[in-house]
Design an enzyme around this catalytic site. Structure first.
Site, PDB file in Angstrom:
ATOM      1  N   VAL A   1      -3.377   4.614  -2.129  1.00 20.19           N
ATOM      2  CA  VAL A   1      -4.711   4.136  -2.472  1.00 20.19           C
ATOM      3  C   VAL A   1      -5.221   3.265  -1.326  1.00 20.19           C
ATOM      4  O   VAL A   1      -4.534   2.345  -0.891  1.00 20.19           O
ATOM      5  CB  VAL A   1      -4.656   3.285  -3.769  1.00 20.19           C
ATOM      6  CG1 VAL A   1      -6.026   2.688  -4.070  1.00 20.19           C
ATOM      7  CG2 VAL A   1      -4.165   4.109  -4.940  1.00 20.19           C
TER       8      VAL A   1
ATOM      9  N   ALA B   1      -4.391  -1.310   1.364  1.00 18.95           N
ATOM     10  CA  ALA B   1      -3.885  -0.061   0.794  1.00 18.95           C
ATOM     11  C   ALA B   1      -2.580  -0.328   0.054  1.00 18.95           C
ATOM     12  O   ALA B   1      -1.950  -1.372   0.233  1.00 18.95           O
ATOM     13  CB  ALA B   1      -3.641   0.964   1.900  1.00 18.95           C
ATOM     14  N   LYS B   2      -2.192   0.584  -0.755  1.00 18.17           N
ATOM     15  CA  LYS B   2      -0.859   0.539  -1.376  1.00 18.17           C
ATOM     16  C   LYS B   2      -0.525   1.952  -1.824  1.00 18.17           C
ATOM     17  O   LYS B   2      -1.401   2.742  -2.138  1.00 18.17           O
ATOM     18  CB  LYS B   2      -0.877  -0.394  -2.588  1.00 18.17           C
ATOM     19  CG  LYS B   2       0.485  -0.841  -3.020  1.00 18.17           C
ATOM     20  CD  LYS B   2       1.104  -1.774  -1.984  1.00 18.17           C
ATOM     21  CE  LYS B   2       1.952  -2.836  -2.576  1.00 18.17           C
ATOM     22  NZ  LYS B   2       1.930  -4.063  -1.786  1.00 18.17           N
ATOM     23  N   GLY B   3       0.773   2.240  -1.865  1.00 19.87           N
ATOM     24  CA  GLY B   3       1.174   3.560  -2.322  1.00 19.87           C
ATOM     25  C   GLY B   3       2.520   3.484  -2.977  1.00 19.87           C
ATOM     26  O   GLY B   3       3.132   2.408  -3.052  1.00 19.87           O
TER      27      GLY B   3
ATOM     28  N   ASP C   1       7.927  -2.205   0.555  1.00 21.67           N
ATOM     29  CA  ASP C   1       7.564  -2.916  -0.670  1.00 21.67           C
ATOM     30  C   ASP C   1       8.791  -2.814  -1.580  1.00 21.67           C
ATOM     31  O   ASP C   1       9.887  -2.481  -1.109  1.00 21.67           O
ATOM     32  CB  ASP C   1       6.302  -2.296  -1.295  1.00 21.67           C
ATOM     33  CG  ASP C   1       5.598  -3.252  -2.245  1.00 21.67           C
ATOM     34  OD1 ASP C   1       4.781  -4.056  -1.781  1.00 21.67           O
ATOM     35  OD2 ASP C   1       5.881  -3.219  -3.463  1.00 21.67           O
TER      36      ASP C   1
END
Ligand code: GLU
Length: 419
Positions: A63, A108-110, A149
């Protein structure tokens, strides 16, 4: 097909904090609507060959919340409870984190819905390489740069860097941060989140009239972030009286030996095996009477349900959204100073920024310089957030959000809406 579109407590927290900042800043509602929305998201369902020759289909996503200030930046999480809604929330946090400390990045992050502990190393490698290939449509050093993460670390970043480099035909070290040092990772990246937390926690203790030397601290979570925070707090002269992981923790009023506990965990032992301390549950740890509490585990740990029983004087939010808005209000009424996630845990992305710049220039700083520059950024950002909170008579969280949201709003306004 795995269902990924659902709400999440973390997204509600992210939106609440943004909405409040937009209102306080009197942002034009249409501009606020632009900043609140996710810019782009990619959902992928992909097969991975397991060691027994069977195939398993996994769901992953990336995202990108906002890229007004620069390329999208943020971690990749491997967790069985990961949802698209969580990735949206965590991507929003990344936008504000980069803005509040002054980095030229968007957020962003995924992640992948998977329990990485249930995979062998070869399965994790195949999953990571295939995920990278699926997401490569939107990744790249000037587009979107992943980082570790929960559930991922330097090894996963090495596989991502190698996969993107194989596709390009040459090494692209700046495509990912948090890599092993031997392939362009920054010195000091592994402990950077803990180092940043320690820096702002010490400032916050002083601002609360507490001498850090001899102050007491409890840390929830003993993964990468929690264990390095515990070590660095102890090195700063703070008495770490309790630590915990997902299986529970230990407490000793005289202080626990952080190095011994770290060694115990590295050898595969449980914190509860440590002698000379009482065992505590995670909930009990949060209620301890300490000067400093650092939640470094998962989201929504301190809420309307338990915040009234928290006995800490300062809280540094190591985990994103560790405190929900109701918990925030209860703690504010009791004058507990909270250093919010989007400021407290930015040390990782700050050193990720250094790493990205180093890789682009093929020029690296030594550990001492990385740590000194990280400290400079954290102190400068903390001071700015603290100054605004005092002049506007608002919490550090409201202040950090106002600074971050105002900055991204200004960038969006000056760039204009295309076409
Ligand atoms: N996952 C980390 C965070 O949420 C690191 C992000 C990065 O270094 O890009 O802050």
């Amino acid at each position: 097909m795995t269902e990924v579109v659902q709400g999440s407590a973390t997204l509600a927290i992210a939106q609440h904090n943004f909405d409040r900042a937009a209102k306080q800043l009197k942002l034009d509602p249409s501009l606020a609507a632009v900043l609140r929305e996710i810019k782009r998201e990619l959902i992928v369902h992909f097969p991975v060959e397991m060691d027994d020759g069977s195939f398993q289909v996994y769901t992953g996503f990336r995202v990108q919340h906002n890229i007004a200030l620069g390329p999208a930046k943020g971690g990749l999480r491997y967790h069985p409870d990961m949802t698209l809604a969580d990735a949206r929330a965590l991507a929003m946090f990344m936008t504000w984190k980069a803005a509040v400390v002054g980095l030229p990045f968007g957020g962003a992050k995924g992640g992948v819905i998977v329990d990485p502990k249930a995979l062998s190393a070869t399965e994790r490698e195949r999953l990571t390489r295939r995920l990278t290939t699926e997401l490569s449509l939107i990744l790249g050093p000037d587009r979107d740069i992943p980082a570790p993460d929960i559930g991922t670390g330097p090894q996963e970043m090495a596989w991502i860097m190698d996969t993107l480099s194989m596709h390009a035909g040459y090494s692209v070290p700046a495509s990912v941060t948090g890599k092993p040092e031997v392939i362009g990772g920054s010195y000091g990246r592994t402990a950077a989140v803990g180092r940043g937390i320690t820096t702002v926690a010490v400032q916050a203790l002083r601002d609360s009239g507490i001498d850090p030397a001899g102050a007491t601290a409890a840390i929830q979570g003993f993964g990468q972030v929690g264990s390095s925070t515990a070590q660095l707090l102890a090195a700063a002269g703070i008495r770490v009286v309790a630590v915990s992981d997902s299986r529970g923790g230990v407490y000793s009023g005289a202080g626990v030996d952080v190095d011994a506990l770290t060694a115990l965990k590295e050898e595969g032992g449980a914190l509860g095996d440590y002698g000379g301390a009482e065992t505590v549950t995670n909930d009990e740890l949060l209620m301890l009477s300490v000067d400093l509490l650092v939640p470094c585990a998962l989201e929504a740990q301190i809420t309307g349900v338990n915040a009234a029983r928290v006995n800490a004087r300062v809280i540094a939010e190591g985990a994103n959204a560790a405190i929900d808005p109701e918990g925030d209000d209860i703690l504010a009424d009791r004058d507990v100073l909270i250093v919010p996630d989007i400021l407290a845990n930015t040390g990782g992305v700050v050193v990720s920024y250094f790493e990205w710049v180093h890789d682009l220039q093929a020029f690296f700083w030594a550990t001492g310089e990385v740590n000194a520059r990280l400290r400079e950024v954290m102190v400068r950002s903390y001071d700015a957030v603290r100054a605004r909170s005092q002049s506007e008579r608002i919490s550090l969280r409201e202040s950090a959000y106002q600074i971050a949201v105002a900055k991204v709003a200004a960038a969006t306004e000056v760039r204009g809406i295309y076409p």
